[in-house]
Design a protein around this motif. Structure first.
Motif, PDB file in Angstrom:
ATOM      1  N   ALA A   1       0.829  -1.210   0.000  1.00 34.06           N
ATOM      2  CA  ALA A   1       0.000   0.000   0.000  1.00 34.06           C
ATOM      3  C   ALA A   1       0.864   1.261   0.000  1.00 34.06           C
ATOM      4  O   ALA A   1       0.558   2.240  -0.697  1.00 34.06           O
ATOM      5  N   LEU A   2       1.953   1.244   0.786  1.00 37.04           N
ATOM      6  CA  LEU A   2       2.848   2.403   0.828  1.00 37.04           C
ATOM      7  C   LEU A   2       3.526   2.619  -0.523  1.00 37.04           C
ATOM      8  O   LEU A   2       3.578   3.757  -1.034  1.00 37.04           O
TER       9      LEU A   2
ATOM     10  N   TYR B   1       2.506   1.626  -3.461  1.00 37.03           N
ATOM     11  CA  TYR B   1       1.497   2.036  -4.442  1.00 37.03           C
ATOM     12  C   TYR B   1       1.100   3.499  -4.248  1.00 37.03           C
ATOM     13  O   TYR B   1       0.980   4.251  -5.218  1.00 37.03           O
ATOM     14  N   ALA B   2       0.907   3.913  -2.989  1.00 39.19           N
ATOM     15  CA  ALA B   2       0.495   5.286  -2.714  1.00 39.19           C
ATOM     16  C   ALA B   2       1.570   6.284  -3.149  1.00 39.19           C
ATOM     17  O   ALA B   2       1.263   7.315  -3.764  1.00 39.19           O
TER      18      ALA B   2
ATOM     19  N   LEU C   1       1.563   6.414  -6.954  1.00 36.43           N
ATOM     20  CA  LEU C   1       0.379   7.099  -7.480  1.00 36.43           C
ATOM     21  C   LEU C   1       0.459   8.605  -7.252  1.00 36.43           C
ATOM     22  O   LEU C   1       0.187   9.403  -8.163  1.00 36.43           O
ATOM     23  N   LEU C   2       0.856   9.015  -6.049  1.00 31.93           N
ATOM     24  CA  LEU C   2       0.941  10.444  -5.745  1.00 31.93           C
ATOM     25  C   LEU C   2       2.009  11.128  -6.602  1.00 31.93           C
ATOM     26  O   LEU C   2       1.817  12.259  -7.072  1.00 31.93           O
TER      27      LEU C   2
END
Length: 204
Positions: A56-57, A59-60, A63-64
């Motif tokens: 999740a980290l 990917y985030a 994405l950001l």
């Protein structure tokens, strides 16, 4: 002997283990006690939580960073980060990581889906924290680039990936590519050291 004396002197649990009553009591006790495998599920759940958290980290962050690149860097002059050695320069990549395999976008989309499926299957026997970190990096990176393949132009699982990290004399890449490479390198190191996903060690 009176009935009262028999009641007092007869124990609740039969002393003879060979009697049917003793066998029934033993079976009841064994059924009440937890199975040895029950305690092994908690470490696996913790490792899966590490895997999901790392994914999740990764990917985030990917994405950001891509949102920032598309809105603030695309169609603008590159930004020099370390002089001419490193700069941020937005490009759209139709190939794999670091620009390899141009024109094979749909193939790399299928590969990314396959990687995600393999990681999901491996997680069922995951008891190693380093493996959880490595697989989390791979999973987050795969999802990051797969998101571009699905949602960015021209669409149809052939979307172009946003790359922007441009070292001198090297291919342009993004944070998802970095996560995939670091995760892959960690898996190679763990395999070289004989560490398996279930936490055991093997010797070649």
């Amino acid at each position: 002997m009176t009935e009262a004396e028999r009641t007092i002197t007869t124990p609740d649990t039969p002393e003879n283990p060979d009697t049917p009553e003793a066998a029934e009591t033993s079976r009841g006790a064994s059924q009440a006690s937890p199975a040895p495998q029950a305690g092994a599920a908690a470490p696996r759940r913790r490792r899966i939580a590490v895997l999901i958290g790392v994914a999740a980290l990764a990917y985030a962050l990917d994405l950001l960073s891509k949102i920032w690149v598309v809105h603030s860097l695309e169609h603008h002059e590159p930004i020099n980060v370390l002089g001419h050695y490193l700069r941020f320069d937005a490009i759209r990549n139709a190939g794999a990581a670091f620009g390899f395999g141009q024109g094979m976008t749909i193939v790399f989309t299928v590969i990314a889906v396959g990687v995600i499926v393999v990681i999901a299957r491996l997680s069922r026997r995951l008891y190693s924290a380093p493996w959880a970190v490595a697989l989390g990096l791979l999973l987050g990176g795969a999802f990051g680039n797969l998101t571009d393949r699905v949602f960015r132009a021209p669409g149809g699982f052939q979307g172009r990936v946003v790359d922007f990290v441009a070292p001198e004399h090297f291919a342009v890449f993004n944070l998802a590519d970095s996560a995939i490479c670091v995760g892959g390198a960690l898996i190679v190191l763990l395999s070289f050291r004989g560490v398996d996903p279930d936490g055991t060690r093997h010797q070649d």
